[in-house]
Write a protein that holds these residues in place. Structure first.
Motif, PDB file in Angstrom:
ATOM      1  N   LEU A 179      35.790  37.850  43.892  1.00 53.65           N
ATOM      2  CA  LEU A 179      35.987  37.161  42.422  1.00 53.65           C
ATOM      3  C   LEU A 179      37.243  37.679  41.644  1.00 53.65           C
ATOM      4  N   GLU A 180      37.551  38.844  42.146  1.00 54.75           N
ATOM      5  CA  GLU A 180      39.007  39.274  41.418  1.00 54.75           C
ATOM      6  C   GLU A 180      40.008  38.682  41.882  1.00 54.75           C
ATOM      7  N   ALA A 236      33.497  45.930  28.902  1.00 60.91           N
ATOM      8  CA  ALA A 236      34.794  46.599  28.263  1.00 60.91           C
ATOM      9  C   ALA A 236      35.895  45.909  28.798  1.00 60.91           C
ATOM     10  N   GLU A 237      37.012  45.606  27.812  1.00 62.99           N
ATOM     11  CA  GLU A 237      38.364  44.974  28.184  1.00 62.99           C
ATOM     12  C   GLU A 237      39.257  45.925  27.945  1.00 62.99           C
ATOM     13  N   ARG A 238      40.112  46.280  28.749  1.00 63.99           N
ATOM     14  CA  ARG A 238      41.292  47.001  28.437  1.00 63.99           C
ATOM     15  C   ARG A 238      42.604  46.350  28.585  1.00 63.99           C
ATOM     16  N   ALA A 239      43.738  46.438  27.643  1.00 65.42           N
ATOM     17  CA  ALA A 239      44.459  45.440  27.874  1.00 65.42           C
ATOM     18  C   ALA A 239      45.566  46.400  28.684  1.00 65.42           C
ATOM     19  N   ARG A 273      42.488  42.186  34.778  1.00 64.69           N
ATOM     20  CA  ARG A 273      41.891  41.373  33.642  1.00 64.69           C
ATOM     21  C   ARG A 273      42.518  39.957  33.943  1.00 64.69           C
ATOM     22  N   PRO A 274      41.462  39.011  33.980  1.00 62.88           N
ATOM     23  CA  PRO A 274      41.652  37.752  34.602  1.00 62.88           C
ATOM     24  C   PRO A 274      42.394  36.879  33.608  1.00 62.88           C
ATOM     25  N   THR A 291      47.848  43.871  33.975  1.00 61.94           N
ATOM     26  CA  THR A 291      47.761  45.259  34.353  1.00 61.94           C
ATOM     27  C   THR A 291      46.446  45.874  33.824  1.00 61.94           C
ATOM     28  N   GLY A 292      45.787  45.420  32.979  1.00 61.45           N
ATOM     29  CA  GLY A 292      44.508  45.886  32.369  1.00 61.45           C
ATOM     30  C   GLY A 292      43.391  45.486  32.988  1.00 61.45           C
ATOM     31  N   THR A 293      42.515  45.701  32.620  1.00 55.27           N
ATOM     32  CA  THR A 293      41.083  45.613  33.396  1.00 55.27           C
ATOM     33  C   THR A 293      39.964  45.098  32.581  1.00 55.27           C
TER      34      THR A 293
END
Ligand SMILES: NC(=O)N[C@@H](CC(=O)O)C(=O)O
Ligand SMILES: [Zn+2]
Ligand SMILES: [Zn+2]
Length: 347
Positions: free
Chosen positions: A288-289, A344-347, A9-10, A306-308
């Motif tokens: 990019l990451e 999708a966003e995962r915390a 997650r950015p 830690t999320g994505t």
């Protein structure tokens, strides 16, 4: 060809959320993509005390939609008379950085610094407490050509400042020139830079395509193609000195589409998609990451998320406008299709 892209997650290391009713639009857009953001303090009046930063943080947190995780990282606005004692209070309140706006350089910078030497005791306190200095790197001398103001700032302000404060971490915000990219790349490990998506995607022709285009107007202003290419090279180089900072800077559309239009491009509604577009065009999606999710926290001395966040290759057109309190907000490149979309966003 990759069709999905999953990133740590950015974070957005340079963001304007504004205040009041605007937060209902800006905060959900950013929280849908980013885990954290460095929130700029150029409100009216500017955020100049730890207490004001804490109150502003609470207003931002109150605008985070239920179920989304988002941490605003707060900053103070440097003035000629920000007392050094405020730095200790700021540190204790969790403020991470102080922003230098040369007086008159950009939107809401009237209260900015008129002479950097006036701030030396405060900069010393920041160096001691480990607060970062974030700079809008342009001189304001009307004699200096608008397109040269960043290069002149490096020579006349930044270089002497770095000599006098050899232990201060500095981020040159929203760099726009080959000179800045090169200067940062060659500097020691205490200097880094953020790069916006719009400066990676556009050169100054975008301001004048078929007529004057106020929604492409920001400061520092878009530069020549050779500078855009240098920024793309820096962002995709893998160097830990360059990281994501959208400088998403919303203004009511009526104030941009005006005889004297406000500076600032709104990109938070599709920030990572715009960066993905720029990195893909450079054949560097695999970089990019690190740029979006690793280099920023590493430089700030914060843990990586830690999320994505997952993007899919998909042609879609973001809305051409958003509500903005009572006003209307038109994003950058309104009506233009994008090639990637957050799914999708995962915390
Ligand atoms: N970038 C801009 O053109 N405008 C920003 C201020 C800034 O970051 O300089 C804003 O607050 O509107
Ligand atoms: Zn700025
Ligand atoms: Zn900004």
């Amino acid at each position: 060809m990759t069709d999905t892209l999953t990133l740590t997650r950015p974070d957005d290391w340079h963001l304007h959320l504004r205040d009041g009713a605007a937060l209902a639009t800006t905060v959900p857009h950013t929280a849908a993509q980013f885990a954290r953001a460095i929130v700029m303090p150029n409100l009216k009046p500017p955020v100049t005390t730890a207490e004001a930063a804490l109150a502003y943080r609470a207003r931002i947190q109150a605008a985070v939609p239920t179920g989304m995780a988002f941490e605003p990282l707060m900053t103070l606005y440097l003035t000629d008379n920000l007392p050094p004692e405020e730095i200790r209070r700021a540190k204790a309140a969790g403020v991470v950085a102080v922003k230098l706006y040369p007086a008159g350089a950009t939107t809401n910078s009237d209260a900015g610094v008129t002479d950097i030497r006036k701030t030396y005791a405060t900069l010393e306190a920041m160096q001691r407490e480990g607060l970062l200095l974030l700079v809008h790197g342009e001189v304001t001398d009307p004699e200096v050509d608008l397109f040269d103001r960043e290069a002149v700032f490096i020579e006349c302000v930044l270089e002497p400042l770095r000599r006098d404060f050899a232990g201060l971490k500095i981020v040159m915000e929203h760099i726009t020139t080959r000179e800045a990219a090169q200067y940062v790349a060659e500097a020691d490990g205490l200097l880094a830079a953020t790069i916006t998506a719009h400066h990676l995607l556009y050169n100054r022709n975008a301001l004048f395509t078929g007529g004057i285009r106020p929604h492409w107007y920001c400061l520092p202003v878009l530069k020549r193609e050779q500078h855009r290419q240098a920024l793309v090279a820096a962002a995709t180089s893998g160097s830990p000195k360059f990281f994501l900072g959208t400088d998403s800077a919303p203004h009511p559309a009526a104030l941009k589409e005006a005889a004297v239009g406000c500076a600032g491009c709104y990109t938070a509604h599709a920030a990572i998609e715009l960066y993905a577009q720029a990195f893909e065009a450079a054949g560097a999606l695999d970089r990019l990451e690190a740029f979006a999710s690793h280099h920023g926290p590493d430089f700030y001395g914060l843990p990586r998320n830690t999320g994505t966040l997952t993007l899919r290759r998909e042609r879609w057109t973001p809305p051409a406008s958003f509500p903005f309190g009572e006003a209307e907000l038109k994003p950058l490149a309104a009506g233009e299709a994008l090639g990637w979309r957050v799914v999708a966003e995962r915390a």
